[in-house]
Enzyme design. Structure first.
Site, PDB file in Angstrom:
ATOM      1  N   GLY A  98       0.844  -1.193   0.000  1.00 19.04           N
ATOM      2  CA  GLY A  98       0.000   0.000   0.000  1.00 19.04           C
ATOM      3  C   GLY A  98       0.877   1.240   0.000  1.00 19.04           C
ATOM      4  O   GLY A  98       2.060   1.178   0.322  1.00 19.04           O
ATOM      5  N   GLY A 146      -0.126  -4.800   0.617  1.00 17.48           N
ATOM      6  CA  GLY A 146      -1.341  -4.623  -0.188  1.00 17.48           C
ATOM      7  C   GLY A 146      -1.400  -5.517  -1.413  1.00 17.48           C
ATOM      8  O   GLY A 146      -2.488  -5.911  -1.858  1.00 17.48           O
ATOM      9  N   GLU A 169       5.435  -5.838   7.862  1.00 17.29           N
ATOM     10  CA  GLU A 169       4.791  -4.729   8.580  1.00 17.29           C
ATOM     11  C   GLU A 169       5.287  -4.483   9.998  1.00 17.29           C
ATOM     12  O   GLU A 169       5.257  -3.346  10.470  1.00 17.29           O
ATOM     13  CB  GLU A 169       3.267  -4.931   8.609  1.00 17.29           C
ATOM     14  CG  GLU A 169       2.581  -4.727   7.272  1.00 17.29           C
ATOM     15  CD  GLU A 169       2.673  -5.920   6.330  1.00 17.29           C
ATOM     16  OE1 GLU A 169       2.221  -5.789   5.187  1.00 17.29           O
ATOM     17  OE2 GLU A 169       3.205  -6.965   6.735  1.00 17.29           O
ATOM     18  N   ASP A 177      -1.622  -6.996   7.607  1.00 15.99           N
ATOM     19  CA  ASP A 177      -3.072  -6.842   7.453  1.00 15.99           C
ATOM     20  C   ASP A 177      -3.566  -7.458   6.143  1.00 15.99           C
ATOM     21  O   ASP A 177      -3.092  -8.516   5.764  1.00 15.99           O
ATOM     22  CB  ASP A 177      -3.469  -5.369   7.599  1.00 15.99           C
ATOM     23  CG  ASP A 177      -2.961  -4.489   6.464  1.00 15.99           C
ATOM     24  OD1 ASP A 177      -1.913  -4.823   5.855  1.00 15.99           O
ATOM     25  OD2 ASP A 177      -3.600  -3.462   6.186  1.00 15.99           O
TER      26      ASP A 177
END
Length: 386
Positions: A98, A146, A169, A177
């Site tokens: 992301g 992402g 992350e 996530d």
């Protein structure tokens, strides 16, 4: 009015007109650039999504999410579309993650961005997970964060020798996530827990061996594979699977090489099967092998808060549905945006690039159970609704 005044007026008018034309052009180019960040085409029997920001390693932003989601839904309902393919432009990355700098910048200017981006990204991830049409992701090149969310929940994931998978992350004060709480604990043994806490990178055929990809294809054959898929006439899921299987079987690269973590799997399974990060660290210290000490070194650099919320995310996610995991992760995402470590991680890794984040709290024992519980609290009417 004398000639000079008229001339001045004309010049002023012209420069005004010129400025306007330039502004209009900028607005248009901004608009077309935004539209071209994702290419959406109907080709043969398929809808094809191309992530088209090669300069930025196809990093995913809100605009791209907003282009992909409605088109995915449309193709899912279209009787003429039998298959959805997603790939990245440029050959270096499928999608490197992301656009996290945007999220950190939004902290002070526009909190709605951080709500919208996670909400819409997870909604798209969920739509991929529940897509009624066969969904094929070519995870060729860098696939992180992402990019994992755009691929791993789909039915078919094709890796190549250039694939590079990681969920890094915890190194930036976040957590794995995009549904990591669902797919990571479902990998073999404790592999997912290991990948989540250390950010370990898997390359090439190992992405398949770990169970993240469903197929492995030599990258030079990827174009042919796509053409073969597009040429299918009203294919069923089985037809698509057969084509992928045929290419997979013929792939020779690293065919005889063992899985990179194979010799360490027993250790990973025992050392990472603890209910607290402290216990995992103790296990690694007690084991004392070079592999264990290497992991210890890596884990000690991560955000202590991230490590604790990540372990709990995976333990809880192991018995939740994909939808329940996204609701949980949305709560975590908003708590991370309000917290300290994510913004500090982005500063250290992406902005100042000094690679030495100052985490708060700085060590595990200062991260209390109450702190961790707060990350998992319901957001009431602001919870993610799928």
């Amino acid at each position: 009015m004398g000639l000079p005044e008229v001339w001045n007026l004309l010049c002023r008018f012209n420069s005004f007109k010129r400025t306007n034309i330039i502004l209009q052009h900028l607005r248009m180019s901004k608009h077309t650039d935004a539209a071209e960040e994702v290419l959406l085409e109907r080709r043969g029997c398929a809808g094809v999504i191309t992530l088209n920001r090669p300069k930025f390693l196809n990093a995913l932003n809100l605009n791209m999410i907003r282009l992909i989601y409605p088109q995915l839904k449309k193709w899912e309902q279209d009787p003429e579309t039998f298959l959805i393919i997603i790939k990245g432009a440029g050959g270096k990355a499928f999608c490197s993650g992301g656009d996290i700098k945007v999220l950190s910048d939004a902290r002070n200017t526009n909190q709605k961005v951080t709500q919208d981006l996670f909400r819409e990204e997870y909604t798209l991830n969920n739509a991929i997970g529940s897509c009624q049409k066969p969904y094929v992701a070519f995870i060729h090149g860098i696939t992180m964060g992402g990019g994992v969310g755009l691929s791993v929940h789909g039915q078919f994931r094709v890796a190549t020798e250039k694939s590079l998978f990681a969920m890094p992350e915890t190194a930036i004060g976040l957590f794995p996530d995009v549904g990591g709480g669902y797919f990571l604990p479902r990998l073999q043994g404790k592999l997912g827990y290991f990948l989540a806490l250390t950010g370990f990178r898997l390359k090439g055929r190992d992405v398949y061996r770990a169970g993240i990809a469903t197929h492995f294809v030599d990258s030079e054959k990827l174009g042919m594979l796509e053409d073969n898929l597009l040429a299918l006439k009203s294919p069923s899921k089985e037809n698509i699977s057969d084509v992928l299987d045929a290419y997979h079987t013929k792939s020779k690269i690293d065919q005889d090489k063992p899985f990179i973590l194979e010799e360490h799997m027993d250790k990973i399974n025992s050392l990472f099967s603890a209910n607290t990060v402290e216990q995992i660290i103790e296990n690694l210290q007690q084991d004392g092998s070079s592999f264990a000490l290497e992991q210890l070194k890596v884990i000690n650099k991560m955000s202590p808060t991230s490590l604790k919320i990540t372990l709990r995310q995976l333990i809880e996610g192991s018995s939740k549905t994909l939808q329940e995991v996204f609701v949980m992760e949305y709560r975590l995402s908003q708590a991370c945006m309000r917290g300290h470590d994510f913004h500090e991680g982005v500063r250290a890794v992406l902005i100042d690039k000094d690679q030495s984040p100052k985490w708060k709290p700085a060590n595990l024992k200062e991260v209390t159970d109450e702190d961790v519980n707060n990350y998992f609290k319901s957001l009431g009417s602001n919870d993610l609704k799928l």
